[in-house]
Design an enzyme around this catalytic site. Structure first.
Site, PDB file in Angstrom:
ATOM      1  N   LYS A 247       0.855  -1.198  -0.087  1.00  0.00           N
ATOM      2  CA  LYS A 247      -0.002   0.052   0.092  1.00  0.00           C
ATOM      3  C   LYS A 247       0.902   1.178   0.119  1.00  0.00           C
ATOM      4  CE  LYS A 247      -3.337   2.516   2.777  1.00  0.00           C
ATOM      5  NZ  LYS A 247      -4.283   2.679   4.128  1.00  0.00           N
ATOM      6  N   ASP A 252      -2.236  10.155   4.296  1.00  0.00           N
ATOM      7  CA  ASP A 252      -3.876   9.842   4.284  1.00  0.00           C
ATOM      8  C   ASP A 252      -4.731  10.722   5.025  1.00  0.00           C
ATOM      9  OD1 ASP A 252      -6.295   8.429   4.168  1.00  0.00           O
ATOM     10  OD2 ASP A 252      -5.794   6.849   5.425  1.00  0.00           O
ATOM     11  N   LYS A 259      -9.909  12.523   8.583  1.00  0.00           N
ATOM     12  CA  LYS A 259      -9.408  12.134  10.054  1.00  0.00           C
ATOM     13  C   LYS A 259      -9.519  13.273  10.971  1.00  0.00           C
ATOM     14  CE  LYS A 259      -6.429   8.359   8.336  1.00  0.00           C
ATOM     15  NZ  LYS A 259      -7.116   7.326   8.918  1.00  0.00           N
ATOM     16  N   ASP A 270       1.636   5.954   5.710  1.00  0.00           N
ATOM     17  CA  ASP A 270       0.575   5.079   5.222  1.00  0.00           C
ATOM     18  C   ASP A 270       1.162   4.341   3.866  1.00  0.00           C
ATOM     19  OD1 ASP A 270      -1.894   4.095   5.491  1.00  0.00           O
ATOM     20  OD2 ASP A 270      -2.932   5.411   4.463  1.00  0.00           O
ATOM     21  N   ASP A 329     -12.089   7.398   3.739  1.00  0.00           N
ATOM     22  CA  ASP A 329     -10.848   6.974   4.668  1.00  0.00           C
ATOM     23  C   ASP A 329     -10.463   5.545   4.270  1.00  0.00           C
ATOM     24  OD1 ASP A 329      -8.707   7.246   6.215  1.00  0.00           O
ATOM     25  OD2 ASP A 329      -9.747   7.843   7.996  1.00  0.00           O
ATOM     26  N   GLU A 331      -9.333   3.915   1.845  1.00  0.00           N
ATOM     27  CA  GLU A 331      -8.807   4.176   0.728  1.00  0.00           C
ATOM     28  C   GLU A 331      -8.011   3.151  -0.073  1.00  0.00           C
ATOM     29  OE1 GLU A 331      -7.544   5.425   3.127  1.00  0.00           O
ATOM     30  OE2 GLU A 331      -5.542   5.103   2.877  1.00  0.00           O
ATOM     31  N   ARG A 333      -7.964  -0.223   0.455  1.00  0.00           N
ATOM     32  CA  ARG A 333      -8.496  -1.207  -0.090  1.00  0.00           C
ATOM     33  C   ARG A 333      -8.671  -1.011  -1.643  1.00  0.00           C
ATOM     34  NH1 ARG A 333     -13.109  -1.694   4.214  1.00  0.00           N
ATOM     35  NH2 ARG A 333     -11.362  -0.773   5.771  1.00  0.00           N
TER      36      ARG A 333
HETATM   37  N1  BES Z   1      -4.338   4.325   7.178  1.00  0.00           N
HETATM   38  C1  BES Z   1      -5.631   4.086   7.715  1.00  0.00           C
HETATM   39  C2  BES Z   1      -5.347   2.808   8.810  1.00  0.00           C
HETATM   40  C3  BES Z   1      -4.360   3.369   9.685  1.00  0.00           C
HETATM   41  C4  BES Z   1      -5.024   3.690  11.015  1.00  0.00           C
HETATM   42  C5  BES Z   1      -3.079   2.813   9.790  1.00  0.00           C
HETATM   43  C6  BES Z   1      -4.043   4.037  12.028  1.00  0.00           C
HETATM   44  C7  BES Z   1      -2.377   3.142  10.790  1.00  0.00           C
HETATM   45  C8  BES Z   1      -2.621   3.699  11.853  1.00  0.00           C
HETATM   46  C9  BES Z   1      -6.482   3.327   6.630  1.00  0.00           C
HETATM   47  O1  BES Z   1      -6.773   3.979   5.460  1.00  0.00           O
HETATM   48  C10 BES Z   1      -8.061   3.910   7.444  1.00  0.00           C
HETATM   49  O2  BES Z   1      -8.280   5.096   7.588  1.00  0.00           O
HETATM   50  N2  BES Z   1      -8.818   2.941   7.658  1.00  0.00           N
HETATM   51  C11 BES Z   1     -10.217   3.079   8.444  1.00  0.00           C
HETATM   52  C12 BES Z   1     -10.990   2.260   7.924  1.00  0.00           C
HETATM   53  C13 BES Z   1     -12.437   2.534   8.168  1.00  0.00           C
HETATM   54  C14 BES Z   1     -12.912   4.020   7.664  1.00  0.00           C
HETATM   55  C15 BES Z   1     -13.222   1.302   7.756  1.00  0.00           C
HETATM   56  C16 BES Z   1      -9.953   2.988   9.776  1.00  0.00           C
HETATM   57  O3  BES Z   1      -9.078   2.116  10.185  1.00  0.00           O
HETATM   58  O4  BES Z   1     -10.477   3.635  10.555  1.00  0.00           O
HETATM   59 ZN    ZN Z   2      -4.799   4.656   4.812  1.00  0.00          ZN
HETATM   60 ZN    ZN Z   3      -7.880   5.775   5.481  1.00  0.00          ZN
END
Ligand code: BES
Ligand code: ZN
Ligand code: ZN
Length: 480
Positions: A247, A252, A259, A270, A329, A331, A333
């Site tokens: 990834k 992000d 966020k 990220d 968020d 993103e 996937r």
């Molecule tokens: N990059 C984040 C995941 C992440 C969070 C990595 C904290 C490292 C530390 C990812 O893109 C994300 O924001 N995921 C969301 C998914 C949700 C919206 C289904 C998450 O984990 O909140």
């Molecule tokens: Zn992310």
């Molecule tokens: Zn994200």
């Protein structure tokens, strides 16, 4: 910092580390004057470091734990941690050259190498943006050991450099490492060490109809890149490639599902999955592993402008699958789905993806390891064993088929978020939709981004995945 082999350098070195385990080891010639003190200190199992100041050198005696009943992975990790601690001491003493010797054969060769690896990993610094660069004093560690070969030293140096490359990439902010910069870095590295790199630009990505990568990129002023790395040595043991997918979200923000507050800082990392793929390639190519490997890195930042995706948008992925984007968020996937369906054309033996994909995975593992899921069963035990050995550990999380049902959309083929539970597994199931080959998914959201210093793992980007995947690729060669 470099690691070398030394047979005669011990007299020049200002800092000599002697590894011991038990009373018998105290008969080592350099320890003769200190036997009495050391035999008392040997009981002090917590710190295990005793320092003696001589006229022109420092002798550090490091007592490794005697742990006959635990698995070698933990024994080696204890040695790595001790290495991290001694690294601090070497720098505190402002010694540039250190020597490491074994007090006796009671310290295994594996422990010696792990200890040295701990020193080298702990000596990492990211000083690029510091005006006052307080560089560590330590520049060279020489091993005095008859059983270690020059090839083993080279291999270890390359692994350390590979980890540092991944950490540097992770620590670099997006202002100086966007998707295009990442592609440029890969091209430069490919020329330097010798592998094939093809960086697809936005129009090539459009021609491939990678709607996930283009969708996430819609809010950015920087075009996306899709990097294809290939290493195919003549002596490769495998016919079908081993593919690594990383990834590469260079930042992000969350997009319109933005966020908030403390959730955003750190999101320059990220792209830690991508960094791990680049670092792993470095280690594999430099050490000439006989394995046909491909790396795939979809890269973009996830930001906001008037073109950015909004929740409710429907996009069409590279595979033709339509996705209702209910949270911008989620993103990672979207860009990985495109990379995974692109991987089908190579008819891979195995695909492993690494991604800082979900906060839910980090909530399960913390920084202690990665969350593992996927469809492959053949290579999974080997990968997990490599995780235990390198201490870049993995643990399988519940990944029942019903998690896929949580991704059903009313108006498209899939939606990009699941329900209130199983956030890592639903993200995994989303990715699985784009695979038709043996596949393993490593959610490294926990271990990729470290909040505190540990003995040899330092705050910031960890470079996690590099040592693990290198070890795995070596085993993969043996299995093919
Ligand atoms: N990059 C984040 C995941 C992440 C969070 C990595 C904290 C490292 C530390 C990812 O893109 C994300 O924001 N995921 C969301 C998914 C949700 C919206 C289904 C998450 O984990 O909140
Ligand atoms: Zn992310
Ligand atoms: Zn994200």
């Amino acid at each position: 910092m470099t690691i070398t082999l030394a047979v005669t350098e011990v007299s020049k070195a200002s800092f000599i580390t002697i590894l011991i385990k038990n009373q018998a080891d105290l008969s080592h010639e350099m320890l003769q004057p200190y036997q009495k003190i050391l035999s008392q200190k040997l009981e002090d199992k917590d710190n295990g470091i005793t320092i003696f100041y001589e006229a022109d050198r420092i002798i550090a005696v490091v007592a490794l734990k005697v742990n006959t009943h635990i698995e070698t992975g933990i024994v080696h990790e204890e040695a790595r941690v001790r290495g991290g601690n001694i690294c601090k001491r070497i720098n505190y003493e402002k010694s540039a050259h250190a020597v490491v010797v074994r007090g006796s054969d009671s310290v295994s060769k594996g422990e010696l190498l792990a200890f040295t690896e701990g020193i080298a990993l702990a000596n990492y610094q990211f000083l690029k943006y510091k005006s006052d660069k307080k560089q560590n004093a330590l520049t060279n560690v020489a091993l005095m050991d008859a059983e270690i070969s020059p090839a083993e030293i080279d291999e270890l140096n390359n692994i350390i450099t590979a980890n540092q490359i991944a950490r540097d990439l992770g620590n670099e902010p997006v202002v100086s490492l966007n998707a295009v910069d990442l592609g440029d870095f890969i091209v430069k590295m490919s020329h330097e060490i010798g592998f094939k790199a093809d960086i697809l630009n936005k129009s090539q990505i459009e021609a491939l109809r990678m709607g996930g990568l283009l969708g996430v990129n819609a809010g950015s002023s920087v075009p996306p890149t899709f990097s294809i790395l290939e290493y195919k040595p003549d002596n490769a043991k495998n016919v079908k490639p081993l593919i690594f997918v990383g990834k590469g979200v260079t930042y992000d923000t969350g997009g319109y599902s933005i966020k908030t507050g403390p959730g955003m800082p750190g999101m320059k990392m990220d792209m830690s999955g991508a960094a791990a793929v680049v670092g792993t390639f470095y280690a594999i190519v430099k050490n000439k592993l006989p394995v046909y490997c491909i790396g795939l890195i979809p890269a973009t930042d996830n930001r906001i402008n008037s073109n950015a995706l909004v929740p409710d948008d429907i996009i069409t992925m590279h595979s033709g699958t339509t996705v209702e984007v209910l949270n911008t968020d989620a993103e990672g996937r979207l860009i990985l789905g495109d990379a995974l369906s692109y991987a089908k054309k190579f008819q891979p033996e195995l695909v492993i993806d690494l991604a800082t994909l979900t906060g839910a995975a980090a909530a399960i593992t913390g920084a202690l390891g990665g969350a593992l899921m996927g469809t492959d069963t053949k290579y999974r035990p080997t990968l997990m064993a490599c995780g235990n050995e390198t201490y870049e550990r993995l643990w399988e999380i519940p990944y029942w088929r019903e998690y896929a049902d949580m991704l059903k959309s009313d108006i498209a083929d899939l939606k990009n978020i699941g329900g209130a539970v199983g956030g890592s597994a639903t993200a995994g199931k989303f990715l699985e939709h784009f695979t038709d080959y043996p596949w393993l998914h490593l959610d490294i959201a926990g271990p990729a981004i470290l909040k505190d210093d540990e003995p040899y793992k330092l705050k910031g980007a960890s470079g996690v995945g590099v040592r693990l995947l290198y070890a795995f690729t070596k085993k993969f060669a043996e299995l093919n």
